[in-house]
Design a protein around this motif. Sequence first.
Motif, mmCIF file in Angstrom:
data_model
loop_
_atom_site.group_PDB
_atom_site.id
_atom_site.type_symbol
_atom_site.label_atom_id
_atom_site.label_comp_id
_atom_site.label_asym_id
_atom_site.label_seq_id
_atom_site.Cartn_x
_atom_site.Cartn_y
_atom_site.Cartn_z
ATOM 1 N N HIS A 1 3.503 3.262 9.228
ATOM 2 C CA HIS A 1 2.137 2.748 9.065
ATOM 3 C C HIS A 1 1.423 2.640 10.419
ATOM 4 O O HIS A 1 1.335 1.574 11.010
ATOM 5 C CB HIS A 1 2.218 1.385 8.375
ATOM 6 C CG HIS A 1 0.932 0.860 7.854
ATOM 7 N ND1 HIS A 1 0.857 0.096 6.711
ATOM 8 C CD2 HIS A 1 -0.345 0.951 8.299
ATOM 9 C CE1 HIS A 1 -0.399 -0.260 6.486
ATOM 10 N NE2 HIS A 1 -1.148 0.252 7.448
ATOM 11 N N PHE B 1 -7.370 -3.585 7.503
ATOM 12 C CA PHE B 1 -6.427 -4.261 6.617
ATOM 13 C C PHE B 1 -5.630 -5.337 7.317
ATOM 14 O O PHE B 1 -5.126 -6.222 6.698
ATOM 15 C CB PHE B 1 -5.455 -3.225 6.045
ATOM 16 C CG PHE B 1 -5.122 -2.289 7.110
ATOM 17 C CD1 PHE B 1 -5.852 -1.145 7.250
ATOM 18 C CD2 PHE B 1 -4.205 -2.640 8.039
ATOM 19 C CE1 PHE B 1 -5.618 -0.335 8.332
ATOM 20 C CE2 PHE B 1 -3.989 -1.825 9.104
ATOM 21 C CZ PHE B 1 -4.686 -0.667 9.249
ATOM 22 N N GLU C 1 -4.053 5.798 4.352
ATOM 23 C CA GLU C 1 -3.938 4.545 3.668
ATOM 24 C C GLU C 1 -4.999 4.458 2.593
ATOM 25 O O GLU C 1 -6.187 4.674 2.861
ATOM 26 C CB GLU C 1 -4.074 3.369 4.644
ATOM 27 C CG GLU C 1 -4.043 2.021 3.944
ATOM 28 C CD GLU C 1 -3.905 0.833 4.887
ATOM 29 O OE1 GLU C 1 -3.955 0.999 6.115
ATOM 30 O OE2 GLU C 1 -3.743 -0.282 4.369
ATOM 31 N N ASP D 1 1.236 -1.041 11.523
ATOM 32 C CA ASP D 1 -0.210 -1.121 11.369
ATOM 33 C C ASP D 1 -0.844 -0.962 12.745
ATOM 34 O O ASP D 1 -1.858 -1.595 13.050
ATOM 35 C CB ASP D 1 -0.624 -2.472 10.763
ATOM 36 C CG ASP D 1 -1.780 -2.318 9.807
ATOM 37 O OD1 ASP D 1 -2.495 -1.319 9.926
ATOM 38 O OD2 ASP D 1 -1.976 -3.195 8.959
ATOM 39 N N HIS E 1 2.134 -3.429 3.388
ATOM 40 C CA HIS E 1 2.103 -4.882 3.600
ATOM 41 C C HIS E 1 2.919 -5.630 2.544
ATOM 42 O O HIS E 1 2.809 -6.855 2.425
ATOM 43 C CB HIS E 1 0.673 -5.431 3.622
ATOM 44 C CG HIS E 1 -0.289 -4.573 4.386
ATOM 45 N ND1 HIS E 1 -0.213 -4.427 5.745
ATOM 46 C CD2 HIS E 1 -1.317 -3.782 3.981
ATOM 47 C CE1 HIS E 1 -1.174 -3.600 6.145
ATOM 48 N NE2 HIS E 1 -1.844 -3.181 5.089
ATOM 49 N N HIS F 1 -2.671 0.135 0.277
ATOM 50 C CA HIS F 1 -2.818 -1.226 0.814
ATOM 51 C C HIS F 1 -2.794 -2.222 -0.334
ATOM 52 O O HIS F 1 -3.623 -2.169 -1.235
ATOM 53 C CB HIS F 1 -4.151 -1.338 1.569
ATOM 54 C CG HIS F 1 -4.437 -2.720 2.042
ATOM 55 N ND1 HIS F 1 -4.344 -3.082 3.368
ATOM 56 C CD2 HIS F 1 -4.783 -3.845 1.366
ATOM 57 C CE1 HIS F 1 -4.622 -4.368 3.482
ATOM 58 N NE2 HIS F 1 -4.898 -4.859 2.280
#
Length: 337
Positions: A39, A10, A161, A291, A235, A193
Amino acid sequence: MAYKFTGRLFCSAALFSICSTVTLAQNATSPAPPVIDVHVHAMDGNFPGVAPMCPNTSKFTASDPKDKEAPFGWVKEECTPALYPSAPGEYIKDVIAEMERLNVTAVTFGDPKSVQKWRDAAPARIIPGTSFSNGMAPGQRVALDELRRDFTTGGFKVMGEIGLQYEGLSPSDPSVDAYFALAEELDIPVAIHMGTGGSGRANVAMPKFRGSMGNPLLLEDLLARHPKLRVQVMHAGYPMIDNMLTLLQANSHVYVDVAGLIWSYPIKEVNRYIERLVDAGFEDRVMFGTDQLVWPKLMSYSISMIQNADYLTPQQKRDILYNNAARFLRIDGAQGK
Ligand SMILES: [Zn+2]
């Protein structure tokens, strides 16, 4: 593995080129105030990283389809600070050392076996997360009963996720509704996501990925069907700020994380996006995330982006780095005010 080129990549949106000179977060003398990273991925260092990785690229360069294109648009270049992968076999240990140093607790996503490695390495710092397509080819799903067991007896706390966008699917697609119904029934937050993705080569590397399936407003039907669902928009729906604000205004169970986007895009743009979320009145629903994939120093770098944000008050920084996630995850004894 096919899945590696869909659900998990991602944060490969950037064509990394030029980077900033933001000071890395560190605190050598006193214990750092607590941080929750909502995350993190339970990788083991085998992710095909770029060395050095230059965060906060300043531009995304064009490519020509007549040339042979790499699956990622990451450009190998010199920069300061450059982020490097760990030595072979050292990644988990290195990230956990950073988490200890920076006082980070992390929601760590992956298939149960991969997450277990992280739980074993740092039980007090890992909040385990897993989803219905972990480690599987696009379109393949974990059985509903198996996922139920992960949450009822396996100790998992967040469903994520969820990378439906990489399959070209809306989060409101009826084919996955039973999983969201399960999350609502068990009162497990879901992390989806939405937004940033692709790599500048989406049609080459991830042909099913659709930017349009990251539109935050696609969550509306899902939220209408499951009014008690707690949703983390991963995000922050970047770059669809207007639709993101529309969703936040209409649905107060919805939070966002700034993972991936915080280091994948030009600094001015990242700060403008976060500032817009805060200025619109949603400072209590923005959560910090990295992330984290392959570069151990990404965590301190990303924390520094919040710490150095001159448009945030000290209280807003603490809220983003800790308090908002503690509230969303219902962590007892929330601190850091
Ligand atoms: Zn993502």
